[in-house]
Design an enzyme around this catalytic site. Structure first.
Site, short mmCIF file in Angstrom:
data_model
loop_
_atom_site.label_atom_id
_atom_site.label_comp_id
_atom_site.label_asym_id
_atom_site.label_seq_id
_atom_site.Cartn_x
_atom_site.Cartn_y
_atom_site.Cartn_z
N HIS A 158 4.13 -2.69 1.63
CA HIS A 158 5.38 -2.24 2.25
C HIS A 158 6.27 -3.43 2.62
O HIS A 158 7.46 -3.43 2.36
CB HIS A 158 5.09 -1.42 3.51
CG HIS A 158 4.74 0.01 3.26
ND1 HIS A 158 3.50 0.40 2.86
CD2 HIS A 158 5.49 1.15 3.37
CE1 HIS A 158 3.47 1.73 2.74
NE2 HIS A 158 4.67 2.21 3.04
N ARG A 191 4.84 -2.19 10.01
CA ARG A 191 3.47 -2.06 9.51
C ARG A 191 2.45 -2.50 10.56
O ARG A 191 1.32 -2.00 10.58
CB ARG A 191 3.30 -2.88 8.23
CG ARG A 191 4.25 -2.50 7.13
CD ARG A 191 4.29 -0.99 6.90
NE ARG A 191 3.07 -0.51 6.26
CZ ARG A 191 2.67 0.75 6.27
NH1 ARG A 191 3.37 1.66 6.92
NH2 ARG A 191 1.57 1.12 5.66
N HIS A 197 -1.36 -2.87 9.21
CA HIS A 197 -1.52 -4.27 8.80
C HIS A 197 -1.62 -5.20 9.99
O HIS A 197 -1.09 -4.93 11.08
CB HIS A 197 -0.33 -4.70 7.94
CG HIS A 197 -0.38 -4.17 6.54
ND1 HIS A 197 -1.21 -4.67 5.58
CD2 HIS A 197 0.30 -3.16 5.95
CE1 HIS A 197 -1.04 -4.00 4.45
NE2 HIS A 197 -0.13 -3.08 4.66
N ASP A 201 -0.94 -10.43 7.54
CA ASP A 201 -0.63 -9.72 6.29
C ASP A 201 0.88 -9.71 6.06
O ASP A 201 1.37 -9.96 4.96
CB ASP A 201 -1.10 -8.26 6.35
CG ASP A 201 -2.60 -8.11 6.50
OD1 ASP A 201 -3.34 -9.03 6.14
OD2 ASP A 201 -3.02 -7.03 6.99
#
Length: 244
Positions: A158, A191, A197, A201
């Protein structure tokens, strides 16, 4: 008979969707693009100082969920489709984007993202990093738990998609770069907020997106489409006369 008709209609719609996707010709194959396993460092070990920061940011994300407006944005950012992604950038970009209204911009974005999305697959499988909600046996803010469980966390698809989108749109409309990048930054933070995440990340994915963005500029077809998208933006916003 009615059941058969419904099944046949669903099969037809699925076939139409697949055909539309097949018509997208990426600017490069994944083998022609930089290998993110070689470009990016390994994700932080669970006993490292970097992971201590991941833990703090995980706690930060949980706090952000208490803000209804920010939580709603994070949920919207979780929707995995080009339509949903580009809709989030309409306001900062300064123009509504759609296949009908802005075909050249739409083609640029979808073809570029289709090309770069493939880069995340290899490192996800290689590192197979456990996601935050799995490690803590936590419930995500979104309903992605079942879809994401067991899938690698590093890098964030994403975030890579959102930051690549911001880079591309800022090139089409440089005057709005500040608001475009601000929204792209939020997209990655979402995220962390939903628990999908770790912060590391997300950080690595912004770098991955920059690598992908640079690679796109090595394609003459991309450069040609970028010029068409820039012209379309200027015409649509009245900054350039439409001479058609």
């Amino acid at each position: 008979m009615k059941k058969f008709f419904v099944i046949a209609l669903a099969a037809l719609m699925s076939s139409m969707t697949l055909n539309a996707q097949d018509q997208i010709q990426p600017y490069f194959t994944v083998d022609q693009l930089p290998d993110l396993i070689k470009c990016l460092p390994a994700p932080p070990a669970f006993d490292s100082p970097e992971f201590a920061n991941d833990m703090m940011r995980f706690a930060w994300g949980k706090q952000q969920r208490l803000d209804p407006e920010r939580a709603e944005i994070a949920k919207r950012d979780a929707v995995w489709s080009y339509e949903a992604l580009l809709a989030e950038f309409d306001v900062p970009f300064g123009l509504h984007m759609s296949p009908e209204d802005t075909p050249e911009i739409w083609k640029l974005m979808v073809t570029s993202l289709t090309t770069t999305d493939a880069m995340r697959v290899a490192p996800k499988a290689y590192y197979h990093r456990q996601r935050p909600f799995e490690r803590f046996e936590d419930k995500m803010l979104t309903d992605e738990d079942d879809d994401l469980r067991g899938e690698g966390s590093y890098p964030s698809g994403h975030t890579m998609r959102g930051w690549t989108c911001a880079l591309l749109l800022a090139e089409v409309n440089p005057a709005a770069a500040d608001t475009i990048f601000a929204r792209g930054w939020m997209y990655g933070e979402s995220r962390v907020i939903v628990g999908a995440h770790w912060q590391s990340d997300v950080d690595a994915s912004r770098v991955a997106a920059s690598i992908a963005y640079c690679a796109l500029h090595g394609s003459p077809a991309f450069m040609e489409q970028m010029a068409k998208a820039q012209t379309e933006y200027l015409v649509k916003t009245g900054k350039l006369p439409d001479n058609r």
